[in-house]
Design a protein around this motif. Structure first.
Motif, PDB file in Angstrom:
ATOM      1  N   LYS A 145      -2.590   5.307   4.747  1.00 57.72           N
ATOM      2  CA  LYS A 145      -2.136   3.914   4.679  1.00 57.72           C
ATOM      3  C   LYS A 145      -1.768   3.353   6.049  1.00 57.72           C
ATOM      4  CE  LYS A 145       2.502   5.254   3.013  1.00 57.72           C
ATOM      5  NZ  LYS A 145       2.301   6.732   3.131  1.00 57.72           N
ATOM      6  N   MET A 167      -2.866   4.744  -2.660  1.00 57.95           N
ATOM      7  CA  MET A 167      -3.847   5.539  -1.926  1.00 57.95           C
ATOM      8  C   MET A 167      -3.589   7.032  -2.103  1.00 57.95           C
ATOM      9  SD  MET A 167      -4.611   3.722   1.770  1.00 57.95           S
ATOM     10  CE  MET A 167      -5.937   4.869   2.188  1.00 57.95           C
ATOM     11  N   ILE A 196       3.257  -1.554   4.058  1.00 61.95           N
ATOM     12  CA  ILE A 196       3.033  -0.116   3.926  1.00 61.95           C
ATOM     13  C   ILE A 196       4.357   0.543   3.566  1.00 61.95           C
ATOM     14  CG2 ILE A 196       2.130   1.944   5.054  1.00 61.95           C
ATOM     15  CD1 ILE A 196       0.132  -0.403   4.870  1.00 61.95           C
ATOM     16  N   LEU A 206       0.865  -1.173   0.000  1.00 56.09           N
ATOM     17  CA  LEU A 206       0.000   0.000   0.000  1.00 56.09           C
ATOM     18  C   LEU A 206       0.901   1.223   0.000  1.00 56.09           C
ATOM     19  CD1 LEU A 206      -3.092   0.425   0.095  1.00 56.09           C
ATOM     20  CD2 LEU A 206      -2.895   0.616   2.576  1.00 56.09           C
ATOM     21  N   ASP A 224       4.596  -1.863   8.654  1.00 59.47           N
ATOM     22  CA  ASP A 224       4.400  -0.429   8.457  1.00 59.47           C
ATOM     23  C   ASP A 224       5.753   0.253   8.264  1.00 59.47           C
ATOM     24  OD1 ASP A 224       3.420   2.104   8.291  1.00 59.47           O
ATOM     25  OD2 ASP A 224       2.590   2.191  10.316  1.00 59.47           O
TER      26      ASP A 224
END
Length: 302
Positions: free
Chosen positions: A42, A212, A195, A34, A163
């Motif tokens: 995100k 995104m 992410i 993402l 992340d």
């Protein structure tokens, strides 16, 4: 088999909509990356996916179990199935716990602790088990992130939410950690929600990519297709901004002009239209939706 299913996820904080109707699916053994600029939502989605935050709307399912509204008590036996690896390993590790105790914390809570299993896990992520007696500040950044990965794997999850897991590391160490993540995925069939903002790292690990912008997905599809043939103007701008290597060294390229609008004061129509090089008058009126099957794009003009 689908390990993570997110359907129409919405996350609001007062008047701010951080995530606005996002849907995605990640299969066993698959990495879904993402990507997007800071503030696009995100990381908020990542926190919702492992229920560190409770979404305002939508549905989250992990390995067939709906966790969207599960209470803390109901989540406890389920948490072994989905774990989060943070960007900053120093901040996420308790400075008072040794490496061994940090990795052992989850198994101890769930009554599954074994010293030999923790030692084996440290070895599996490329750390000598003798490092188990050290404290986090006695390790390098790459070693600390390996401890974070080992801790996340200690309960043998099916899903890891990562992340920005290599953003704080040197480039050479980044490559080592990415290779480790790939090896672990091959060995255990792990599903990754990855992410990131560094598309070069994404290209080396991801199977699928979702892009995104201001809380919404604007493009999604197989990683190679999205990164080599971007269709949405925003995706194209991100790809065009990837630094290139020249004989004189690494050279940054121009990034997208302007700043993303505030999520509190979202533009009407397509949120990207104030920065879009192909915007038309209708873009300020009509809000596009993702269209397509394996390759989905939220723009009627591409």
């Amino acid at each position: 088999m689908s390990v993570l299913v997110v359907e129409d996820l919405v996350m609001r904080y007062g008047g701010l909509t951080a995530v606005d109707g996002v849907s995605l699916t990640i299969a066993e053994g698959e990495t879904y990356a993402l990507v997007g600029e800071s503030g696009c939502g995100k990381s908020t989605l990542a926190r919702c996916a492992v229920r560190l935050a409770t979404p305002t709307g939508g549905r989250i399912s992990v390995a067939g179990t709906d966790i969207t509204r599960a209470s803390r008590r109901a989540l406890r036996p389920l948490r072994g199935g989905f774990q989060l690896v943070f960007q900053d390993p120093m901040a996420s590790l308790d400075p008072r716990l040794t490496v061994h105790d940090a990795v052992a914390e989850g198994p101890r809570i769930h009554g599954r602790y074994s010293r030999s299993a923790v030692d084996d896990l440290l070895a599996e992520v490329g750390l000598d088990p003798s490092l188990g007696e050290r404290l986090p500040h006695q390790l390098s950044g790459g070693q600390r992130q390996r401890v974070g990965i080992a801790r996340a794997l200690a309960l043998r999850p099916r899903l890891l939410v990562l992340d920005e897991p290599v953003a704080s590391l040197d480039v050479s160490v980044q490559a080592q950690v990415v290779n480790l993540l790939r090896d672990l995925q091959d060995r255990h069939g792990l599903a990754y929600l990855f992410i990131a903002h560094d598309l070069a790292v994404v290209a080396s690990l991801a199977h699928r990519v979702g892009v995104m912008y201001l809380g919404r997905l604007v493009e999604e599809g197989p990683a190679e297709q999205v990164l080599t043939d971007p269709r949405h103007p925003y995706t194209r701008a991100l790809v065009d901004a990837i630094p290139v290597e020249t004989p004189a060294g690494r050279r940054d390229r121009p990034v997208l002009a302007g700043e993303p609008p505030s999520p509190v004061d979202r533009p009407p129509g397509c949120a990207f239209h104030p920065r879009c090089p192909i915007a038309r008058p209708s873009c300020a009126v009509t809000s596009p939706v993702l269209a397509g099957e394996d390759r989905r794009v939220a723009c009627p003009h591409v």
